[in-house]
Write a protein that holds these residues in place. Structure first.
Motif, PDB file in Angstrom:
ATOM      1  N   GLY A  72       0.798  -1.212   0.000  1.00 58.27           N
ATOM      2  CA  GLY A  72       0.000   0.000   0.000  1.00 58.27           C
ATOM      3  C   GLY A  72       0.833   1.265   0.000  1.00 58.27           C
ATOM      4  N   ASP A  73       2.155   1.138   0.214  1.00 57.09           N
ATOM      5  CA  ASP A  73       3.027   2.315   0.212  1.00 57.09           C
ATOM      6  C   ASP A  73       3.310   2.789  -1.214  1.00 57.09           C
ATOM      7  OD1 ASP A  73       3.097   2.365   2.913  1.00 57.09           O
ATOM      8  OD2 ASP A  73       5.148   1.609   3.135  1.00 57.09           O
ATOM      9  N   ILE A  74       3.854   3.997  -1.295  1.00 57.27           N
ATOM     10  CA  ILE A  74       4.141   4.617  -2.588  1.00 57.27           C
ATOM     11  C   ILE A  74       5.624   4.456  -2.926  1.00 57.27           C
ATOM     12  CG2 ILE A  74       4.217   6.817  -3.838  1.00 57.27           C
ATOM     13  CD1 ILE A  74       1.824   7.706  -2.161  1.00 57.27           C
ATOM     14  N   ILE A  75       5.905   4.185  -4.181  1.00 58.79           N
ATOM     15  CA  ILE A  75       7.277   4.215  -4.704  1.00 58.79           C
ATOM     16  C   ILE A  75       7.358   5.371  -5.696  1.00 58.79           C
ATOM     17  CG2 ILE A  75       9.031   3.014  -6.046  1.00 58.79           C
ATOM     18  CD1 ILE A  75       8.061   0.420  -4.984  1.00 58.79           C
ATOM     19  N   ASP A  76       8.239   6.349  -5.395  1.00 59.23           N
ATOM     20  CA  ASP A  76       8.432   7.503  -6.271  1.00 59.23           C
ATOM     21  C   ASP A  76       9.535   7.189  -7.274  1.00 59.23           C
ATOM     22  OD1 ASP A  76       6.658   9.496  -4.867  1.00 59.23           O
ATOM     23  OD2 ASP A  76       7.995   8.956  -3.211  1.00 59.23           O
ATOM     24  N   VAL A  77       9.213   7.370  -8.548  1.00 58.96           N
ATOM     25  CA  VAL A  77      10.202   7.095  -9.597  1.00 58.96           C
ATOM     26  C   VAL A  77      10.277   8.269 -10.565  1.00 58.96           C
ATOM     27  CG1 VAL A  77       9.909   4.582  -9.468  1.00 58.96           C
ATOM     28  CG2 VAL A  77       8.497   5.905 -11.041  1.00 58.96           C
ATOM     29  N   PHE A  78      11.497   8.499 -11.116  1.00 61.57           N
ATOM     30  CA  PHE A  78      11.713   9.529 -12.135  1.00 61.57           C
ATOM     31  C   PHE A  78      11.733   8.850 -13.495  1.00 61.57           C
ATOM     32  CE2 PHE A  78      13.299  11.134  -8.200  1.00 61.57           C
ATOM     33  CZ  PHE A  78      13.044  12.495  -8.228  1.00 61.57           C
ATOM     34  N   ILE A  79      11.059   9.464 -14.441  1.00 64.90           N
ATOM     35  CA  ILE A  79      10.953   8.850 -15.763  1.00 64.90           C
ATOM     36  C   ILE A  79      11.454   9.814 -16.847  1.00 64.90           C
ATOM     37  CG2 ILE A  79       9.018   7.420 -15.043  1.00 64.90           C
ATOM     38  CD1 ILE A  79       7.169   9.271 -16.630  1.00 64.90           C
ATOM     39  N   LYS A  80      11.846   9.217 -17.967  1.00 65.87           N
ATOM     40  CA  LYS A  80      12.269   9.977 -19.137  1.00 65.87           C
ATOM     41  C   LYS A  80      11.893   9.172 -20.364  1.00 65.87           C
ATOM     42  CE  LYS A  80      16.162  12.706 -20.845  1.00 65.87           C
ATOM     43  NZ  LYS A  80      17.570  13.124 -20.605  1.00 65.87           N
TER      44      LYS A  80
END
Length: 283
Positions: A245-253
């Motif tokens: 249920g937790d969030i994973i923050d990811v950077f995308i390109k």
């Protein structure tokens, strides 16, 4: 002379009339005795008895019998489940008594839809359809106590499939997320589509972030993850933990260069707050 003839005629007439009246009374009295017509009788308790035994008992009491059937998985085949009039009712002999017996072969009914119901609601719905709860299995899921899957004889069964009454349905139930820890998945180098499949399978939430100057995102599913805030390994080199249920923050390109991928340094949290990607407008 005429007077004697008249007296004789009326005497004979009265004798004949009395004789026929007597015969009439005796005939219908005897008929009532033989057929028990008009006799008031108490209905016996037939519930639980075998159909043949119940019918024989009712025929001995000069009742006609009408038989219907239904299915009760808890009762013996051909056992009397219901009777009309009910036990103890006083009725005239010769009346029709209706009995409902348990069918030998269970009827087939549509499988109800239990998905997302609570266990209690699913149990009541099965009971109303004359089915039972079988084995229960718990799986990690955000919906604590909700039915995630319904199974029959080891296989998933879809709502509406025909199934015999009396069947046992196995239930897969969500146990909530509070006590479930997972290893943080390594999503770097994956496309958003690939990462989303892994995150969803682990009941996590993927938050897409685009930094200023990283270029336009025009095909979100095929954009690449170049960094993630929650690292797969901690400073001791051990797997990092995250709760379901937790969030994973990811950077995308969209089209990253080899140098765009970050190896292990955690990006500043300000960068995460800088801009959150909205898949709807591509910005």
């Amino acid at each position: 002379m005429k007077e004697e003839v008249k007296r004789s005629f009326w005497f004979n007439f009265l004798v004949v009339a009395a004789t026929f009246t007597g015969i009439y009374i005796i005939f219908f009295w005897a008929l009532g005795c033989l057929t028990h017509h008009g006799e008031m009788v108490k209905i016996p308790n037939l519930k639980g008895k075998h159909m043949n035994e119940a019918i024989a008992q009712l025929h001995d009491m000069h009742f006609d019998v009408h038989v219907d059937s239904t299915y009760d998985p808890l009762a013996k085949p051909l056992a009397v489940l219901k009777q009309v009039p009910d036990t103890g009712s006083t009725v005239k002999s010769g009346r029709i008594v209706m009995i409902t017996v348990n069918s030998v072969t269970p009827m087939r009914v549509p499988m109800p839809n239990l998905i997302s119901l609570s266990f209690r609601s699913a149990e009541m719905l099965l009971k109303n359809n004359k089915m039972f709860v079988g084995d229960t299995t718990y799986v990690p899921d955000i919906a604590r106590g909700a039915i995630k899957e319904q199974r029959f004889k080891g296989h998933a069964i879809r709502p509406g499939e025909m199934i015999p009454q009396g069947s046992r349905i196995d239930l897969v139930i969500g146990n909530g997320l509070g006590n479930t820890d997972l290893n943080v998945p390594d999503l770097v180098h994956m496309t958003v589509d690939e990462a989303t499949a892994i995150v969803n399978a682990n009941n996590l939430i993927l938050n897409l972030v685009v930094e200023s100057g990283s270029g336009e995102i025009y095909d979100t599913p095929n954009a690449f993850i170049i960094r993630q805030v929650q690292k797969p390994l901690n400073d001791a080199g051990q797997p990092s933990k995250i709760k379901m249920g937790d969030i994973i923050d990811v950077f995308i390109k969209q089209k990253p260069e080899p140098d765009d991928y970050e190896g292990g340094n955690k990006p500043p949290i300000e960068a995460v707050k800088d801009k959150t990607f909205d898949p709807e407008d591509g910005n």
